[in-house]
Design a protein around this motif. Structure first.
Motif, PDB file in Angstrom:
ATOM      1  N   THR A 105      64.801  31.251  -8.608  1.00 54.59           N
ATOM      2  CA  THR A 105      64.012  32.479  -9.348  1.00 54.59           C
ATOM      3  C   THR A 105      64.018  32.932 -10.858  1.00 54.59           C
ATOM      4  N   TRP A 140      69.493  43.898  -1.893  1.00 50.04           N
ATOM      5  CA  TRP A 140      68.598  45.084  -2.377  1.00 50.04           C
ATOM      6  C   TRP A 140      69.285  46.584  -2.045  1.00 50.04           C
ATOM      7  N   GLN A 176      59.615  45.136  -5.808  1.00 52.04           N
ATOM      8  CA  GLN A 176      60.239  44.081  -5.275  1.00 52.04           C
ATOM      9  C   GLN A 176      59.536  43.117  -4.352  1.00 52.04           C
ATOM     10  N   ARG A 193      58.312  35.159  -7.452  1.00 49.12           N
ATOM     11  CA  ARG A 193      59.624  34.116  -7.656  1.00 49.12           C
ATOM     12  C   ARG A 193      59.863  33.221  -6.808  1.00 49.12           C
ATOM     13  N   VAL A 199      70.537  40.119  -9.384  1.00 52.44           N
ATOM     14  CA  VAL A 199      69.995  41.465  -9.811  1.00 52.44           C
ATOM     15  C   VAL A 199      69.940  42.318  -8.505  1.00 52.44           C
ATOM     16  N   CYS A 205      69.229  36.829  -5.255  1.00 51.88           N
ATOM     17  CA  CYS A 205      69.390  37.048  -6.746  1.00 51.88           C
ATOM     18  C   CYS A 205      70.443  37.738  -7.070  1.00 51.88           C
TER      19      CYS A 205
END
Ligand code: SF4
Length: 248
Positions: A70, A225, A119, A126, A209, A207
């Motif tokens: 991603t 998340w 999101q 991605r 982040v 991911c």
């Protein structure tokens, strides 16, 4: 008939009667016998992926392993991929989104992943789109995933073999009846590359982040998340795995 003109050769209901009685290795052998090189693994480079890749290295080393990069993965995740390539010579095919993270931010003017309504679009662009573009182009007929029923949520109802209408093919869950302890036992018994973040309170890794460690007692996926959760607000599954459906 699938989108590539090939005849889909398997009745899922009938196949599942057999597949439920088989061990994980036998399910993978069945997939490769039925679909040959059109059977692939989609890997997240988490623990269950390490199990699947290690089994593939033993019984189907030439079949493709797909990994969607991603652009936001932890270095530890990429290191697992690289170690499997180096030590096991697996055919790991890294897929990429059309836009880099910087290009995506420039397009929207902000980082999609920072917002609950951004999101899904970020995950779709991605993860899902690069994966689907690839399998549709390649005529892939079966994709193996490391999902387990014991993970709960939508995964609690997994069947061994399910249809994935997005590419008119199948998804197979060879590890669907494994408990977390079964995964750990397998990894302990074999010298297998494992994502180092699992030992740092990251039971579920996506991911960088969008993933945090979890506190003792928290759900395995509580770190995914986390920044988007609020009262009555639940982020969605990323959409990469069709079996996950909606909700987290
Ligand atoms: S997990 Fe986060 S950064 Fe990764 S694709 Fe989904 S929203 Fe984007």
């Amino acid at each position: 008939m699938n989108s590539n003109g090939g005849v889909l050769p398997v009745d899922p209901a009938a196949a599942n009667q057999l597949l439920t009685t088989l061990r994980a290795e036998e399910r993978i052998e069945w997939a490769v016998q039925q679909f040959g090189m059109r059977a692939v693994v989609l890997s997240s480079m988490q623990k269950t992926s390490s199990v699947l890749l290690h089994i593939m290295a033993r019984i189907a080393p030439d079949n493709q392993i797909l990994f969607v990069d991603t652009g936001f993965h932890f270095p530890e995740t990429l290191a697992v991929r690289d170690e499997f390539i180096q030590r096991f010579d697996l055919k790991i095919n890294t897929l990429h989104p059309e836009l880099s993270p910087a290009e995506q931010k420039a397009k929207y003017g902000y980082d999609l992943y920072e917002f609950i309504d951004g999101q899904p679009d970020c995950c779709q662009a991605r993860k899902e789109v690069p994966f689907l573009n690839h399998v549709r182009k390649q005529g892939t007929q079966l994709v193996m995933l490391g999902l387990r029923r014991a993970e709960g949520g939508a995964r609690g109802n997994l069947q061994p073999l399910e249809l994935d209408p997005r590419y008119s093919g199948y998804v197979l869950h060879p590890l669907l009846d494994w408990r977390a302890a079964d995964v750990d036992d397998y990894l302990k018994a074999h010298d297998v590359p494992v994502n180092a973040l699992h030992a740092k309170q990251y039971p579920s890794i996506g991911c960088s982040v969008c993933t945090t460690p979890v506190e003792p007692g928290e759900d395995e996926r509580a770190g995914r998340w986390r920044h988007l959760r609020g009262e009555g607000v639940q982020p969605r599954y990323c959409g990469l795995n069709f079996s996950d459906g909606g909700g987290i």
